[in-house]
Design a protein around this motif. Structure first.
Motif, PDB file in Angstrom:
ATOM      1  N   ALA A 328       0.815  -1.213   0.000  1.00  0.00           N
ATOM      2  CA  ALA A 328       0.000   0.000   0.000  1.00  0.00           C
ATOM      3  C   ALA A 328       0.845   1.258   0.000  1.00  0.00           C
ATOM      4  N   THR A 329       2.060   1.194   0.570  1.00  0.00           N
ATOM      5  CA  THR A 329       2.899   2.393   0.620  1.00  0.00           C
ATOM      6  C   THR A 329       3.454   2.773  -0.754  1.00  0.00           C
ATOM      7  N   MET A 330       3.238   1.926  -1.754  1.00  0.00           N
ATOM      8  CA  MET A 330       3.596   2.300  -3.125  1.00  0.00           C
ATOM      9  C   MET A 330       2.653   3.364  -3.676  1.00  0.00           C
ATOM     10  N   ALA A 331       1.472   3.506  -3.114  1.00  0.00           N
ATOM     11  CA  ALA A 331       0.475   4.448  -3.633  1.00  0.00           C
ATOM     12  C   ALA A 331       1.039   5.871  -3.664  1.00  0.00           C
ATOM     13  N   PRO A 332       0.716   6.614  -4.739  1.00  0.00           N
ATOM     14  CA  PRO A 332      -0.190   6.278  -5.842  1.00  0.00           C
ATOM     15  C   PRO A 332       0.512   5.671  -7.051  1.00  0.00           C
ATOM     16  N   ARG A 333       1.783   5.273  -6.904  1.00  0.00           N
ATOM     17  CA  ARG A 333       2.547   4.739  -8.033  1.00  0.00           C
ATOM     18  C   ARG A 333       2.043   3.347  -8.428  1.00  0.00           C
ATOM     19  N   PRO A 334       2.051   3.018  -9.713  1.00  0.00           N
ATOM     20  CA  PRO A 334       1.593   1.691 -10.134  1.00  0.00           C
ATOM     21  C   PRO A 334       2.543   0.584  -9.676  1.00  0.00           C
ATOM     22  N   PHE A 335       1.978  -0.570  -9.374  1.00  0.00           N
ATOM     23  CA  PHE A 335       2.810  -1.759  -9.182  1.00  0.00           C
ATOM     24  C   PHE A 335       2.123  -2.955  -9.809  1.00  0.00           C
ATOM     25  N   TYR A 336       2.928  -3.971 -10.125  1.00  0.00           N
ATOM     26  CA  TYR A 336       2.426  -5.178 -10.787  1.00  0.00           C
ATOM     27  C   TYR A 336       2.967  -6.392 -10.053  1.00  0.00           C
ATOM     28  N   ILE A 337       2.062  -7.302  -9.697  1.00  0.00           N
ATOM     29  CA  ILE A 337       2.416  -8.547  -9.016  1.00  0.00           C
ATOM     30  C   ILE A 337       2.203  -9.710  -9.971  1.00  0.00           C
ATOM     31  N   SER A 338       3.239 -10.534 -10.153  1.00  0.00           N
ATOM     32  CA  SER A 338       3.052 -11.768 -10.909  1.00  0.00           C
ATOM     33  C   SER A 338       3.532 -12.939 -10.062  1.00  0.00           C
ATOM     34  N   ASN A 339       2.871 -14.052 -10.224  1.00  0.00           N
ATOM     35  CA  ASN A 339       3.253 -15.255  -9.502  1.00  0.00           C
ATOM     36  C   ASN A 339       2.904 -16.463 -10.342  1.00  0.00           C
ATOM     37  N   ALA A 340       3.211 -17.638  -9.818  1.00  0.00           N
ATOM     38  CA  ALA A 340       3.052 -18.862 -10.604  1.00  0.00           C
ATOM     39  C   ALA A 340       2.149 -19.854  -9.883  1.00  0.00           C
ATOM     40  N   GLN A 341       1.385 -20.573 -10.665  1.00  0.00           N
ATOM     41  CA  GLN A 341       0.372 -21.483 -10.143  1.00  0.00           C
ATOM     42  C   GLN A 341       0.942 -22.502  -9.155  1.00  0.00           C
ATOM     43  N   HIS A 342       2.135 -23.010  -9.435  1.00  0.00           N
ATOM     44  CA  HIS A 342       2.688 -24.093  -8.622  1.00  0.00           C
ATOM     45  C   HIS A 342       3.838 -23.638  -7.715  1.00  0.00           C
ATOM     46  N   ASP A 343       3.963 -22.341  -7.542  1.00  0.00           N
ATOM     47  CA  ASP A 343       4.995 -21.834  -6.643  1.00  0.00           C
ATOM     48  C   ASP A 343       4.426 -21.821  -5.225  1.00  0.00           C
ATOM     49  N   LEU A 344       4.396 -22.992  -4.603  1.00  0.00           N
ATOM     50  CA  LEU A 344       3.760 -23.119  -3.303  1.00  0.00           C
ATOM     51  C   LEU A 344       4.534 -22.393  -2.211  1.00  0.00           C
ATOM     52  N   TRP A 345       5.853 -22.414  -2.273  1.00  0.00           N
ATOM     53  CA  TRP A 345       6.671 -21.774  -1.250  1.00  0.00           C
ATOM     54  C   TRP A 345       6.370 -20.278  -1.164  1.00  0.00           C
ATOM     55  N   ALA A 346       6.172 -19.640  -2.327  1.00  0.00           N
ATOM     56  CA  ALA A 346       5.891 -18.205  -2.357  1.00  0.00           C
ATOM     57  C   ALA A 346       4.430 -17.903  -2.062  1.00  0.00           C
ATOM     58  N   ASP A 347       3.563 -18.932  -2.016  1.00  0.00           N
ATOM     59  CA  ASP A 347       2.155 -18.784  -1.629  1.00  0.00           C
ATOM     60  C   ASP A 347       1.418 -17.802  -2.536  1.00  0.00           C
ATOM     61  N   GLN A 348       1.106 -18.243  -3.758  1.00  0.00           N
ATOM     62  CA  GLN A 348       0.467 -17.334  -4.701  1.00  0.00           C
ATOM     63  C   GLN A 348      -0.904 -16.851  -4.221  1.00  0.00           C
ATOM     64  N   LYS A 349      -1.604 -17.654  -3.401  1.00  0.00           N
ATOM     65  CA  LYS A 349      -2.871 -17.164  -2.844  1.00  0.00           C
ATOM     66  C   LYS A 349      -2.600 -16.032  -1.855  1.00  0.00           C
ATOM     67  N   GLY A 350      -1.552 -16.192  -1.036  1.00  0.00           N
ATOM     68  CA  GLY A 350      -1.175 -15.132  -0.103  1.00  0.00           C
ATOM     69  C   GLY A 350      -0.724 -13.869  -0.812  1.00  0.00           C
ATOM     70  N   GLN A 351      -0.125 -14.019  -2.000  1.00  0.00           N
ATOM     71  CA  GLN A 351       0.266 -12.861  -2.797  1.00  0.00           C
ATOM     72  C   GLN A 351      -0.969 -12.105  -3.293  1.00  0.00           C
ATOM     73  N   TRP A 352      -1.980 -12.854  -3.720  1.00  0.00           N
ATOM     74  CA  TRP A 352      -3.206 -12.196  -4.174  1.00  0.00           C
ATOM     75  C   TRP A 352      -3.884 -11.470  -3.016  1.00  0.00           C
ATOM     76  N   ILE A 353      -3.929 -12.086  -1.846  1.00  0.00           N
ATOM     77  CA  ILE A 353      -4.545 -11.447  -0.683  1.00  0.00           C
ATOM     78  C   ILE A 353      -3.802 -10.161  -0.340  1.00  0.00           C
ATOM     79  N   GLY A 354      -2.469 -10.211  -0.405  1.00  0.00           N
ATOM     80  CA  GLY A 354      -1.689  -9.004  -0.169  1.00  0.00           C
ATOM     81  C   GLY A 354      -1.984  -7.929  -1.198  1.00  0.00           C
ATOM     82  N   THR A 355      -2.063  -8.322  -2.459  1.00  0.00           N
ATOM     83  CA  THR A 355      -2.343  -7.381  -3.539  1.00  0.00           C
ATOM     84  C   THR A 355      -3.711  -6.742  -3.360  1.00  0.00           C
ATOM     85  N   TYR A 356      -4.722  -7.582  -3.167  1.00  0.00           N
ATOM     86  CA  TYR A 356      -6.099  -7.092  -3.059  1.00  0.00           C
ATOM     87  C   TYR A 356      -6.266  -6.123  -1.890  1.00  0.00           C
TER      88      TYR A 356
END
Length: 428
Positions: A328-356
């Protein structure tokens, strides 16, 4: 009983076929079972530590954002100390090549030097820009480590025309009018693997007080040191006449993603950040305790963060923030999050929750965030026309051509006012 997975000291992940990766033979417990994710409550990004609700941009910029950044600086990544002796920075253009792709691309090799009475550190930077651009160009600054030393910036001689050995789609970037730079951030410090988390060597030695041999509990770990290397790269890019200095985007993958995010958070000269499978300590929330955990990092990779992080290693739920707060502290600058379906260690669901959950800060600025619901977008369905971009692609950990292509569209959309277009449209 939780499954045991091996730790990879540089970037730990589970590959697309579910196989474990290993570095030094150490085992750790990791949860990959959604039913075992604990209940948690995320701190709201617009609620201050003392419970004040933030309703204006002024309160965000003058109070809430600073307290979030300061907390992370003191308790996660570590602050940049004040050196005993002033630092002198200098830049030297080593070489310049205008012949790449029959003159489409210019390469500049630069040496960045930090020096004071305590010593000297030099770091290479390589910049590629479109040769014939009539205007300054946006630039991606890639957290690249020692790839420069390994000559990974050479062009690939295989069928991948215009792509460097380390996967940078150089020809496509030049054709789109986007520059790319990379620094060997490890020139500012090599992770010494010290199990007590004490950092020394490299740039940190220039900042030590008299009699100091290693960092203090609240001083920079390797993520912050490497982020400082990106900031040094930005120092040079501001001086280059081919670079639009307000349109420099940090980019990093895995540990490099954590580095790129912290660099952009602590240096608002960066106009954007792009993250690839950054995971925990980057864009994935800690509270899910899925895949990598703060306790893992404090125990097995303690030099990545500051020693104060140990206070929360066994109780991340006591943190008054989480990684969505940092995004959130990036605001108002744009940011882009990408992740991978099978990257379990990085927790792609947790990345989406953080993004949202970072979006409310952007809403203060009336920035467009194209999320229609809390539901994670489908695989390979990127969100481009939004201040917060996002995709989860098929496959595993890493930075792939698919990721690069979305980043280029995102940069064109925000910096060049170009609607998202395909590779075929670029070359036609």
């Amino acid at each position: 009983m939780m499954n045991k997975f091996l730790l990879l000291a540089i970037a730990v992940f589970v590959s697309s076929n579910g196989a474990a990766q290993t570095y030094d033979g150490k085992f750790l417990e990791a949860n990959y079972d959604e039913s075992k994710v604990p209940e948690y409550e995320l701190p709201h990004v617009l609620s201050s530590f003392d419970g004040k609700i933030i309703k204006t941009v002024e309160d965000w910029e003058n109070f809430r954002r600073p307290e979030i950044v300061e907390f992370f600086a003191q308790n996660m990544y570590g602050e940049v100390p004040i050196p005993l002796n002033p630092i002198k920075k200098s830049f030297k253009l080593i070489s310049e090549d205008h012949t790449i792709f029959d003159g489409l691309c210019t390469r500049k090799d630069v040496q960045i030097t930090f020096e004071n009475k305590s010593g000297k550190v030099t770091m290479p930077l390589v910049l590629f820009v479109p040769t014939n651009s009539k205007e300054k160009v946006p630039v991606i600054l890639l957290a690249n480590g020692s790839d420069i030393k390994r000559k990974a910036l050479k062009l690939n001689n295989s069928q991948s025309y215009g792509i460097t050995e380390n996967g940078i789609p150089l020809h496509q970037l030049m054709s789109r009018g986007i520059g790319v730079a990379t620094v060997d951030y490890q020139a500012f410090g090599i992770d010494n693997g010290n199990k007590d988390g004490k950092v020394s060597g490299g740039i940190s030695n220039l900042y030590f007080k008299e009699g100091q041999d290693f960092t203090k509990e609240n001083e920079w770990g390797m993520i912050a040191i490497w982020a400082y290397a990106l900031r040094a790269g930005m120092d040079y890019l501001e001086t280059d006449n081919d670079v639009e200095e307000s349109e420099v985007a940090t980019l990093g993958c895995s540990i490099g993603g954590k580095v790129a995010l912290w660099a952009a958070v602590t240096d608002t000269r960066f106009g954007m950040t792009l993250l690839a499978t950054a995971g925990h300590g980057g864009d994935a929330i800690w509270r899910r305790e899925y895949g990598e955990t703060l306790q893992n990092m404090c125990e097995y990779l303690p030099t990545w963060i500051c020693r104060n992080a140990n206070k929360y290693a066994k109780n991340v739920h006591a943190l008054p923030v989480d990684q969505h707060s940092l995004l959130a502290t990036m605001a108002p600058r744009p940011f882009y999050i990408s992740n991978a379906q099978h990257d379990l260690w990085a927790d792609q669901k947790g990345q989406w929750i953080g993004t949202y959950n970072s979006a409310p800060a952007y809403q203060l600025y009336d920035k467009d965030v194209a999320f229609t619901s809390e539901n994670q977008p489908e695989i390979n369905q990127p969100i481009i026309k939004s201040t917060i971009g996002y995709h989860v692609r098929s496959g595993g950990h890493g930075l792939e051509l698919f990721d690069w292509e979305q980043y280029m569209k995102f940069i064109e959309y925000h910096f060049l006012n170009i609607e998202p277009r395909s590779v075929e449209e670029v070359y036609n």
